[in-house]
Each structure stands twice: as structure tokens, then as C-alpha cells.
Design a protein around this motif. Structure first.
Motif, PDB file in Angstrom:
ATOM      1  N   LEU A  49       0.837  -1.197   0.000  1.00  0.00           N
ATOM      2  CA  LEU A  49       0.000   0.000   0.000  1.00  0.00           C
ATOM      3  C   LEU A  49       0.870   1.244   0.000  1.00  0.00           C
ATOM      4  CD1 LEU A  49      -2.145  -1.510   2.791  1.00  0.00           C
ATOM      5  CD2 LEU A  49      -3.109  -0.982   0.566  1.00  0.00           C
ATOM      6  N   GLY A  50       0.416   2.257  -0.702  1.00  0.00           N
ATOM      7  CA  GLY A  50       1.163   3.507  -0.754  1.00  0.00           C
ATOM      8  C   GLY A  50       0.290   4.640  -1.236  1.00  0.00           C
ATOM      9  N   VAL A  51       0.893   5.811  -1.395  1.00  0.00           N
ATOM     10  CA  VAL A  51       0.219   6.997  -1.912  1.00  0.00           C
ATOM     11  C   VAL A  51       1.047   7.545  -3.064  1.00  0.00           C
ATOM     12  CG1 VAL A  51      -0.521   9.357  -1.434  1.00  0.00           C
ATOM     13  CG2 VAL A  51      -0.919   7.565   0.259  1.00  0.00           C
ATOM     14  N   ASN A  52       0.393   7.759  -4.196  1.00  0.00           N
ATOM     15  CA  ASN A  52       1.058   8.294  -5.377  1.00  0.00           C
ATOM     16  C   ASN A  52       0.634   9.737  -5.584  1.00  0.00           C
ATOM     17  OD1 ASN A  52       2.573   8.378  -7.753  1.00  0.00           O
ATOM     18  ND2 ASN A  52       0.817   7.758  -8.996  1.00  0.00           N
ATOM     19  N   ALA A  76       8.382  20.071  -9.819  1.00  0.00           N
ATOM     20  CA  ALA A  76       8.333  20.914  -8.622  1.00  0.00           C
ATOM     21  C   ALA A  76       7.258  20.472  -7.651  1.00  0.00           C
ATOM     22  CB  ALA A  76       8.103  22.371  -9.021  1.00  0.00           C
ATOM     23  N   ALA A  77       6.190  19.822  -8.177  1.00  0.00           N
ATOM     24  CA  ALA A  77       5.100  19.398  -7.293  1.00  0.00           C
ATOM     25  C   ALA A  77       5.502  18.243  -6.401  1.00  0.00           C
ATOM     26  CB  ALA A  77       3.880  19.002  -8.122  1.00  0.00           C
ATOM     27  N   GLN A  78       6.604  17.560  -6.711  1.00  0.00           N
ATOM     28  CA  GLN A  78       7.010  16.420  -5.906  1.00  0.00           C
ATOM     29  C   GLN A  78       7.373  16.808  -4.481  1.00  0.00           C
ATOM     30  OE1 GLN A  78       6.679  13.286  -6.935  1.00  0.00           O
ATOM     31  NE2 GLN A  78       5.828  14.141  -8.829  1.00  0.00           N
ATOM     32  N   SER A  79       7.621  18.096  -4.248  1.00  0.00           N
ATOM     33  CA  SER A  79       7.940  18.541  -2.892  1.00  0.00           C
ATOM     34  C   SER A  79       6.703  18.765  -2.039  1.00  0.00           C
ATOM     35  CB  SER A  79       8.772  19.827  -2.943  1.00  0.00           C
ATOM     36  OG  SER A  79       8.038  20.842  -3.609  1.00  0.00           O
ATOM     37  N   LEU A  80       5.514  18.642  -2.637  1.00  0.00           N
ATOM     38  CA  LEU A  80       4.295  18.774  -1.845  1.00  0.00           C
ATOM     39  C   LEU A  80       4.220  17.642  -0.827  1.00  0.00           C
ATOM     40  CD1 LEU A  80       1.673  19.695  -4.578  1.00  0.00           C
ATOM     41  CD2 LEU A  80       2.670  21.221  -2.879  1.00  0.00           C
ATOM     42  N   ARG A  81       3.705  17.942   0.342  1.00  0.00           N
ATOM     43  CA  ARG A  81       3.630  16.959   1.413  1.00  0.00           C
ATOM     44  C   ARG A  81       2.208  16.475   1.622  1.00  0.00           C
ATOM     45  NH1 ARG A  81       7.680  19.269   6.165  1.00  0.00           N
ATOM     46  NH2 ARG A  81       9.594  19.275   4.888  1.00  0.00           N
ATOM     47  N   LEU A  82       2.114  15.238   2.096  1.00  0.00           N
ATOM     48  CA  LEU A  82       0.818  14.647   2.396  1.00  0.00           C
ATOM     49  C   LEU A  82       0.433  15.040   3.813  1.00  0.00           C
ATOM     50  CD1 LEU A  82      -1.488  12.749   1.592  1.00  0.00           C
ATOM     51  CD2 LEU A  82      -0.100  10.843   2.407  1.00  0.00           C
ATOM     52  N   GLN A  83      -0.505  15.947   3.926  1.00  0.00           N
ATOM     53  CA  GLN A  83      -0.952  16.421   5.232  1.00  0.00           C
ATOM     54  C   GLN A  83      -2.476  16.411   5.284  1.00  0.00           C
ATOM     55  OE1 GLN A  83       0.760  16.992   7.865  1.00  0.00           O
ATOM     56  NE2 GLN A  83       2.830  16.890   6.978  1.00  0.00           N
ATOM     57  N   LEU A 101      -6.187  -7.432  10.404  1.00  0.00           N
ATOM     58  CA  LEU A 101      -5.073  -6.623   9.914  1.00  0.00           C
ATOM     59  C   LEU A 101      -5.041  -5.295  10.665  1.00  0.00           C
ATOM     60  CD1 LEU A 101      -5.235  -7.096   6.020  1.00  0.00           C
ATOM     61  CD2 LEU A 101      -3.625  -8.127   7.621  1.00  0.00           C
ATOM     62  N   VAL A 102      -3.880  -4.941  11.171  1.00  0.00           N
ATOM     63  CA  VAL A 102      -3.758  -3.670  11.881  1.00  0.00           C
ATOM     64  C   VAL A 102      -3.822  -2.537  10.869  1.00  0.00           C
ATOM     65  CG1 VAL A 102      -2.414  -4.681  13.743  1.00  0.00           C
ATOM     66  CG2 VAL A 102      -1.244  -3.751  11.757  1.00  0.00           C
ATOM     67  N   PRO A 103      -4.367  -1.361  11.243  1.00  0.00           N
ATOM     68  CA  PRO A 103      -4.406  -0.222  10.317  1.00  0.00           C
ATOM     69  C   PRO A 103      -3.007   0.175   9.853  1.00  0.00           C
ATOM     70  CG  PRO A 103      -5.834   0.167  12.211  1.00  0.00           C
ATOM     71  CD  PRO A 103      -5.043  -1.072  12.520  1.00  0.00           C
ATOM     72  N   VAL A 104      -2.921   0.641   8.616  1.00  0.00           N
ATOM     73  CA  VAL A 104      -1.654   1.056   8.002  1.00  0.00           C
ATOM     74  C   VAL A 104      -1.701   2.566   7.791  1.00  0.00           C
ATOM     75  CG1 VAL A 104      -0.187   0.891   5.966  1.00  0.00           C
ATOM     76  CG2 VAL A 104      -1.276  -1.159   6.893  1.00  0.00           C
ATOM     77  N   THR A 105      -0.676   3.260   8.256  1.00  0.00           N
ATOM     78  CA  THR A 105      -0.587   4.711   8.092  1.00  0.00           C
ATOM     79  C   THR A 105       0.510   5.042   7.090  1.00  0.00           C
ATOM     80  OG1 THR A 105      -1.368   5.124  10.350  1.00  0.00           O
ATOM     81  CG2 THR A 105      -0.181   6.912   9.253  1.00  0.00           C
ATOM     82  N   ILE A 106       0.140   5.789   6.036  1.00  0.00           N
ATOM     83  CA  ILE A 106       1.077   6.240   5.015  1.00  0.00           C
ATOM     84  C   ILE A 106       1.360   7.716   5.280  1.00  0.00           C
ATOM     85  CG2 ILE A 106       1.561   6.399   2.552  1.00  0.00           C
ATOM     86  CD1 ILE A 106       1.053   3.568   3.527  1.00  0.00           C
ATOM     87  N   GLU A 107       2.614   8.038   5.576  1.00  0.00           N
ATOM     88  CA  GLU A 107       2.966   9.390   6.000  1.00  0.00           C
ATOM     89  C   GLU A 107       3.419  10.290   4.855  1.00  0.00           C
ATOM     90  OE1 GLU A 107       5.897   8.765   8.985  1.00  0.00           O
ATOM     91  OE2 GLU A 107       4.459   7.983  10.459  1.00  0.00           O
ATOM     92  N   ALA A 108       3.822   9.718   3.727  1.00  0.00           N
ATOM     93  CA  ALA A 108       4.284  10.531   2.597  1.00  0.00           C
ATOM     94  C   ALA A 108       4.096   9.734   1.314  1.00  0.00           C
ATOM     95  CB  ALA A 108       5.748  10.925   2.784  1.00  0.00           C
ATOM     96  N   HIS A 124       7.943   5.050   0.821  1.00  0.00           N
ATOM     97  CA  HIS A 124       7.032   5.124   1.971  1.00  0.00           C
ATOM     98  C   HIS A 124       5.916   4.077   1.894  1.00  0.00           C
ATOM     99  CE1 HIS A 124       8.924   8.820   3.361  1.00  0.00           C
ATOM    100  NE2 HIS A 124       8.860   9.281   2.126  1.00  0.00           N
ATOM    101  N   GLU A 125       5.976   3.182   0.917  1.00  0.00           N
ATOM    102  CA  GLU A 125       4.968   2.134   0.821  1.00  0.00           C
ATOM    103  C   GLU A 125       5.146   1.114   1.942  1.00  0.00           C
ATOM    104  OE1 GLU A 125       4.082   2.080  -3.988  1.00  0.00           O
ATOM    105  OE2 GLU A 125       5.310   0.509  -3.078  1.00  0.00           O
ATOM    106  N   LYS A 126       4.049   0.480   2.321  1.00  0.00           N
ATOM    107  CA  LYS A 126       4.073  -0.529   3.380  1.00  0.00           C
ATOM    108  C   LYS A 126       3.358  -1.790   2.897  1.00  0.00           C
ATOM    109  CE  LYS A 126       4.310   2.808   7.162  1.00  0.00           C
ATOM    110  NZ  LYS A 126       3.697   3.297   8.421  1.00  0.00           N
ATOM    111  N   THR A 127       3.835  -2.941   3.399  1.00  0.00           N
ATOM    112  CA  THR A 127       3.309  -4.233   2.960  1.00  0.00           C
ATOM    113  C   THR A 127       2.703  -4.980   4.142  1.00  0.00           C
ATOM    114  OG1 THR A 127       4.946  -4.393   1.177  1.00  0.00           O
ATOM    115  CG2 THR A 127       3.868  -6.427   1.856  1.00  0.00           C
ATOM    116  N   VAL A 128       1.522  -5.524   3.940  1.00  0.00           N
ATOM    117  CA  VAL A 128       0.866  -6.371   4.937  1.00  0.00           C
ATOM    118  C   VAL A 128       0.574  -7.719   4.286  1.00  0.00           C
ATOM    119  CG1 VAL A 128      -0.139  -4.446   6.198  1.00  0.00           C
ATOM    120  CG2 VAL A 128      -1.421  -5.484   4.329  1.00  0.00           C
TER     121      VAL A 128
END
Length: 434
Positions: A164-167, A176-183, A200-207, A212-216
Motif C-alpha cells: 500500500l502507498g500513496v502516489n 516541482a510538485a514532488q515537494s508537496l507533502r501529504l498532510q 489486519l492492523v491499520p496502516v498509516t502512510i505518511e508521505a 514510503h509504501e508498506k506491505t501487509v
């Protein structure tokens, strides 16, 4: 004189004002108020500017626009459909969320999936501020592997890994937009329909980004033909239909049997769908057996006949410890584990029975009392030999091996054979002496 003053002080200023002012209803590029962001992007705050969100993956009429608190702001932002695009009027540069009105149902495939909806940040590439307002938006991605899920015989469950991740999609803002942060960070929660699985425990994607992808790991057993994994988050929701391969259910009558070749066990093999329903074989399917441990199958290659869904074989133990059975046929697999144990209970029972059988010989007419100790030892030996012979199907008692393997059956075998064996031995001894 009055006409001259009127012309000079009234008509001329009005005409000059009309010449310098833009036409009503038009928005000039130089009238926009521009803000510079640290990323080098131009953020537009003109109330009449419109943002076009492309590739929404759903009909725009089925979408809603939410603020970061989850409140529907579709009416305030004048959201409207433009083909396969969503257009909104912006009064400021605050991010907003685009979501389907109903949770979409998606069938997983062996490729990276972008969930419908996402978090939209209004930006436009600097310095060309006259371009239409374009979005940079964060979207949840999911990559399942393998698809379909495979059966883990050791765990008796299907297994699948979910990455899982965020694109970040920046249609016009470029690098230049790649410096935008996930907030704020995105938290993904999971639920199930039509299957049983560990939570399954909740997964938090911070950026955003691959790093920053995580695997369950999802381990599950379907209970219906269409099991679903429910994914919920603040920016994207989806019901994911899981696919799994059929399997072979390998089911022994007993999972713990006496070792050292003292017992056999009947093992059934069923060809089933992921949710457990039997499925008839379209043709004869030879089943390849792999035995990890000391045991011997008979036959070595059972066959599921055409139109049938089951077959079986007999497994004879040949040692102690864990024995793993793996079965495969026509691309589907299955397996089970059998424990070969030391038959402590039956062995103790046969020793006790043999000793009592030999001791009972002393009560027969004409028996010598001085030979009691010898009779007990002879009864033990004969009882153990008869016990092993009975388990192997050799003997005169005609008792089933399954019965002999029990404590009661072993005691009976030891007692009868101990008594009879001692009697026969004494009779042979008398003849040889005579």
C-alpha cells in the motif's frame, strides 16, 4: 457655458473610465492574485478560477467533493461534470477530497491498482500563470501479489501480500510538485466480507512515493464464492474482490498415530473451490504425493476419476516425528501434517497384559510355583511380539489393527497371547525333556 462644463467634468471622465476598464464578467490574467509557495509553484486564489480534475475513474456525477473535515462542499465549490472530468470553482487554495458517492467494488488483478478518489491540491506551474488551473493530487495505490492467492498447506490458509502507498499525480506542475507533502497522513483500515482471516492492523502512510509504501500479509479462508477485503480511508474507499486458486483438501482420519510402522491411517483428498465446495474433475487427475518424513503411501499416485471430486490412499508410519504430506494435481495443491508418536499407552497396556497373562498360568492345574517369575517374563515377550504382529495384520486373533492400537485392545492382546504363549512354551519344554 453649462454645456461645456458638463462635457468637461462629467462625460470625459466617464468615457476615460470605460476605456480603461475590462468588459463585465471577464477575468483578466493580470487581475488574479498570486501566492508563491516554497516549492516554486503558483497557487491561485481567484474566486472565479476553475479547477479541472481529470481521470477520476468514475462518472463525475457519482462523485462528491469533501473538505478535510469530511463535510460535503460540492455545492459551495460548484462541482460540475465535464465529460470524464470534474470541474470545481475555487475560492481559495485549500486542498479537498474527491470521493465516489458509493463505495466501488473492484476485482483484484496482478497489477498495481489506483483506488478511485484522492486528495486534491490546486496548483499551476510557475511562471506561466495564464494556464488553466491544474491539480496535483494524492491517490492511494495497492499492489497485490500473488493473484490469484495461493494455498499455504502448512497454515491451511490462502496467502496474499498487499503493498500500500500513496502516489502524487501532478498533471501540470511537473517535478516541482514532488515537494508537496501529504498532510495529514492517510490511515487505511480493513474489514472482511465472505471470508475468515486474522485482523489486519491499520496502516498509516505518511508521505507519497515508493520509499514510503508498506506491505501487509493477508491470510484468509473464503466462506463464500465472492470474498471481499474492505479498504477504508479518509481519501479513498474500495471493496476489493479477492481471487484464489482451487485447492486439494488433504484430510487424514487421524492426525496423530503410532509411529515405528505400528499403524496406518486413511487419508482422503478432495478437489474443492476456494470456499470449500467440491468440484468435479473434468478428466482423470493423477495426484502426485510428496512425503516429507518416514511414511509410505499406498497407492503412491492416487487418481481423482473424471466426474469425481475425491480419492484416498493409505499411509503407513515408519518412524517418529512430524510427517508432511503434499499433494498436487493439474496445477492445484494441498497438504497436511501427521504426527507419528511413540505408542506409550498401548505399549504399557500390552506389557501389563502380557505380564498378567504369564502370571495367570500359575493357577492352572499342575503348574509349578517356582516358575512364576519366568512365566511373567515369557508373557511380556510373547505379548509384545503378538502386539506388533497384530498391528501389522499378522496373527491368529483376527483383531483389527485399529482395535489392537488402543490401550484396551493392546491389554487384551497381551493378556491372551501371554497366557497362551507361556502355556505353549511349557508344553514344548516338557516334550523336549521327555
Amino acid at each position: 457655458m453649462r454645456v461645456s462644463c458638463f462635457f468637461r467634468y462629467v462625460l470625459l471622465p466617464c468615457a476615460a473610465g470605460l476605456a480603461l476598464s475590462p468588459a463585465r464578467g471577464q477575468v483578466q490574467p493580470d487581475a488574479r492574485r498570486l501566492d508563491r509557495s516554497p516549492a516554486g509553484l503558483t497557487l491561485l486564489t481567484q474566486p472565479t478560477a476553475r479547477l479541472v480534475v481529470e481521470d477520476v475513474q468514475d462518472s463525475p456525477g457519482d462523485l462528491r467533493v469533501l473538505d478535510l473535515d469530511g463535510q460535503d462542499v460540492s455545492a459551495r465549490l460548484q462541482a460540475r461534470s465535464e465529460g470524464r472530468r470534474l470541474s470545481v470553482a475555487l475560492a481559495n487554495t485549500a486542498p479537498f477530497i474527491v470521493k465516489p458517492k458509493t463505495v466501488p467494488r473492484i476485482t483484484l488483478s496482478a497489477q498495481k491498482l489506483t483506488l478511485p478518489g484522492g486528495l486534491v491540491t490546486p496548483v499551476v506551474a510557475a511562471p506561466n500563470t495564464a494556464d488553466p488551473l491544474r491539480p496535483a493530487w494524492f491517490r492511494v495505490t495497492l499492489f497485490p501479489t500473488p493473484v490469484p492467492a495461493v494455498w499455504d498447506a502448512a497454515e491451511s490458509r490462502y496467502t496474499m501480500k498487499l503493498t500500500l502507498g500513496v502516489n502524487l499525480v501532478a498533471s501540470a506542475a511537473g517535478a516541482a510538485a514532488q515537494s508537496l507533502r501529504l498532510q495529514p497522513p492517510v490511515t487505511l483500515k480493513f474489514g472482511y466480507e465472505g471470508l475468515t482471516a486474522d485482523e489486519l492492523v491499520p496502516v498509516t502512510i505518511e508521505a507519497h512515493g515508493l520509499e514510503h509504501e508498506k506491505t501487509v500479509e493477508l491470510r484468509f479462508v473464503p466462506s463464500t464464492p465472492s470474498p471481499r477485503l474492505l479498504v477504508r480511508s479518509s481519501i479513498a474507499d474500495a471493496d476489493l474482490e479477492l481471487k484464489a486458486l482451487p485447492r486439494l483438501d488433504v484430510r487424514p482420519v487421524q492426525r496423530s498415530i503410532a509411529g515405528f510402522g505400528l499403524a496406518t491411517v486413511e487419508v482422503a483428498i478432495e478437489h474443492v473451490l476456494p470456499h470449500g465446495e467440491r468440484v468435479a474433475a473434468p478428466r482423470a487427475l493423477p495426484v502426485l504425493l510428496e512425503i516429507d518424513g518416514h511414511a509410505t503411501p499406498e497407492p503412491r499416485q492416487p487418481v481423482i476419476e473424471a466426474g469425481a471430486s475425491t480419492t484416498s490412499f493409505t499411509l503407513r508410519t515408519a518412524g517418529l516425528g512430524r510427517t508432511t504430506i503434499r499433494a498436487s494435481a493439474d496445477g492445484v495443491t494441498g497438504g497436511t501434517v501427521i504426527e507419528q508418536t511413540l505408542p506409550v499407552g498401548p505399549v504399557l497396556a500390552v506389557l501389563l497384559g502380557g505380564a498378567l497373562g504369564g502370571y495367570a498360568r500359575k493357577f492352572m492345574k499342575g503348574a509349578r510355583r517356582a516358575a512364576t517369575g519366568r512365566r511373567v517374563v515369557e508373557g511380556l515377550i510373547v505379548g509384545v511380539i503378538a502386539f506388533v504382529a497384530g498391528l501389522l495384520g499378522v496373527g491368529y486373533l483376527n483383531l483389527p489393527p485399529v482395535l489392537i492400537a488402543t490401550e484396551a485392545g493392546a491389554f487384551l492382546t497381551g493378556a491372551l497371547c501371554g497366557f497362551i504363549g507361556v502355556t505353549v512354551l511349557e508344553s514344548l519344554t516338557k516334550k523336549s525333556v521327555g
